[in-house]
Motif scaffolding. Structure first.
Motif, PDB file in Angstrom:
ATOM      1  N   LEU A  33      44.041  46.460  45.070  1.00  0.00           N
ATOM      2  CA  LEU A  33      43.051  45.638  44.199  1.00  0.00           C
ATOM      3  C   LEU A  33      41.548  46.140  44.718  1.00  0.00           C
ATOM      4  O   LEU A  33      40.747  46.138  43.867  1.00  0.00           O
ATOM      5  N   ARG A  56      37.032  42.479  41.081  1.00  0.00           N
ATOM      6  CA  ARG A  56      37.980  42.008  42.331  1.00  0.00           C
ATOM      7  C   ARG A  56      37.434  40.346  42.594  1.00  0.00           C
ATOM      8  O   ARG A  56      38.455  39.712  43.054  1.00  0.00           O
ATOM      9  N   VAL A  76      39.998  38.324  40.786  1.00  0.00           N
ATOM     10  CA  VAL A  76      41.676  38.419  41.209  1.00  0.00           C
ATOM     11  C   VAL A  76      41.863  38.507  42.499  1.00  0.00           C
ATOM     12  O   VAL A  76      43.048  38.355  42.954  1.00  0.00           O
ATOM     13  N   GLU A  77      40.859  38.656  43.495  1.00  0.00           N
ATOM     14  CA  GLU A  77      41.323  38.738  44.988  1.00  0.00           C
ATOM     15  C   GLU A  77      41.422  37.214  45.479  1.00  0.00           C
ATOM     16  O   GLU A  77      40.163  36.498  45.230  1.00  0.00           O
ATOM     17  N   GLY A  91      47.827  33.713  43.157  1.00  0.00           N
ATOM     18  CA  GLY A  91      48.328  35.116  42.689  1.00  0.00           C
ATOM     19  C   GLY A  91      49.167  34.830  41.273  1.00  0.00           C
ATOM     20  O   GLY A  91      49.074  35.718  40.512  1.00  0.00           O
ATOM     21  N   ALA A 131      48.090  36.644  37.894  1.00  0.00           N
ATOM     22  CA  ALA A 131      49.124  37.771  37.414  1.00  0.00           C
ATOM     23  C   ALA A 131      48.647  38.483  36.339  1.00  0.00           C
ATOM     24  O   ALA A 131      48.987  39.615  36.010  1.00  0.00           O
ATOM     25  N   VAL A 171      46.158  40.688  36.626  1.00  0.00           N
ATOM     26  CA  VAL A 171      46.234  41.925  37.500  1.00  0.00           C
ATOM     27  C   VAL A 171      47.019  42.824  36.662  1.00  0.00           C
ATOM     28  O   VAL A 171      46.805  44.154  36.976  1.00  0.00           O
ATOM     29  N   ASP A 172      47.907  42.346  35.928  1.00  0.00           N
ATOM     30  CA  ASP A 172      49.008  43.333  35.239  1.00  0.00           C
ATOM     31  C   ASP A 172      48.030  44.270  34.356  1.00  0.00           C
ATOM     32  O   ASP A 172      48.296  45.449  34.211  1.00  0.00           O
ATOM     33  N   ARG A 196      46.452  47.197  35.918  1.00  0.00           N
ATOM     34  CA  ARG A 196      47.064  48.311  36.492  1.00  0.00           C
ATOM     35  C   ARG A 196      46.965  49.658  35.785  1.00  0.00           C
ATOM     36  O   ARG A 196      47.100  49.619  34.410  1.00  0.00           O
TER      37      ARG A 196
END
Length: 263
Positions: free
Chosen positions: A10, A18, A21-22, A85, A89, A92-93, A96
């Protein structure tokens, strides 16, 4: 350079992404402020309704526990790293790197659009507000920040970066700016013949009057008199100030008139 996709960690992403999502630190009952509000936003996005007020009270704790139970996590009532998380998710997906072979930019744009649609992005906590709006609008949110053009630009950045190519347009969070950029680049299609020239991966623009456009999205399929789209900041009525990312079908002709950007 702003980075909108990651292939490893990430940390490769731009700072404002970031920040969404972090995991930073645990959040528990009695806490106040932005980390609590962010947890409450995600609880709502996952269907565990709670008031988004930035105050972690008993109701928020109960909502966290319910979410943890549904997700197969330890029911602590605290937003720990595992819980956060699970919250993020879906985001984040879609961040990618999705492409394993070189494809045309238009095809890549449609692929990213379908991935975002599947994640069901929508506003939460107020008009033009929430994690998904901030993602598409470079960290900005609020009633003044209509995000349809930001959505299109973000996905165009993802597609171009995945293919290691330059953006075909600078991009913008303003629909008018996108249209003027396309006009300057010679890729803005207008008039009765525009519909015959477009392909999936084009952008559509809804025009109010000359040099004034108020909504945009991505064309995903084309039919004789209509086309399918994926678009942000819309709703079931197809309005420009909606609350989510939707798949829609629109007619080529009629009011309001439509123009297209062809890459």
């Amino acid at each position: 350079m702003m980075v909108h996709v990651f292939d490893g960690e990430l940390a490769e992403l731009s700072p404002w992404i970031r920040g969404e999502v972090e995991f930073a630190a645990p959040v528990s009952q009695g806490a106040l402020g932005k980390p609590v509000r962010r947890a409450q936003e995600w609880l709502n996005l996952h269907g565990t309704g709670v008031v988004v007020d930035g105050a972690f009270g008993p109701a928020t704790r109960r909502a966290v526990t319910e979410f943890q139970s549904r997700s197969g996590l330890e029911q602590t009532g605290e937003v720990d790293e595992a819980t956060f998380g699970q919250f993020v998710a879906p985001m984040v997906d879609v961040l990618r790197q999705r492409l394993t072979a070189s494809v045309p930019l238009a095809d890549a744009l449609v692929e990213y659009a379908r991935a975002h649609l599947a994640a069901r992005p929508r506003e939460v906590g107020g008009p033009n507000t929430g994690p998904w709006v901030r993602l598409y609008m470079n960290g900005r949110q609020g009633e003044a920040f209509a995000w349809c053009a930001g959505f299109v630009t973000f996905l165009l950045e993802q597609a171009a970066q995945s293919l290691e190519m330059d953006m075909p347009l600078p991009g913008s969070v303003s629909t008018d700016a996108l249209a003027l950029q396309a006009e300057h680049a010679g890729v803005l299609l207008t008039g009765d013949g525009a519909a015959r020239k477009i392909t999936p991966g084009c952008l559509f623009l809804i025009r109010c009057v000359d040099s004034d456009w108020n909504h945009t999205g991505i064309v995903t399929a084309i039919y004789d008199e209509s086309f399918s789209t994926i678009e942000g900041n819309t709703n079931d009525a197809g309005q420009r100030e909606g609350v989510e990312v939707c798949a829609r079908t629109r007619a080529f002709h009629g009011n309001p008139p439509k123009d297209f950007i062809h890459f």
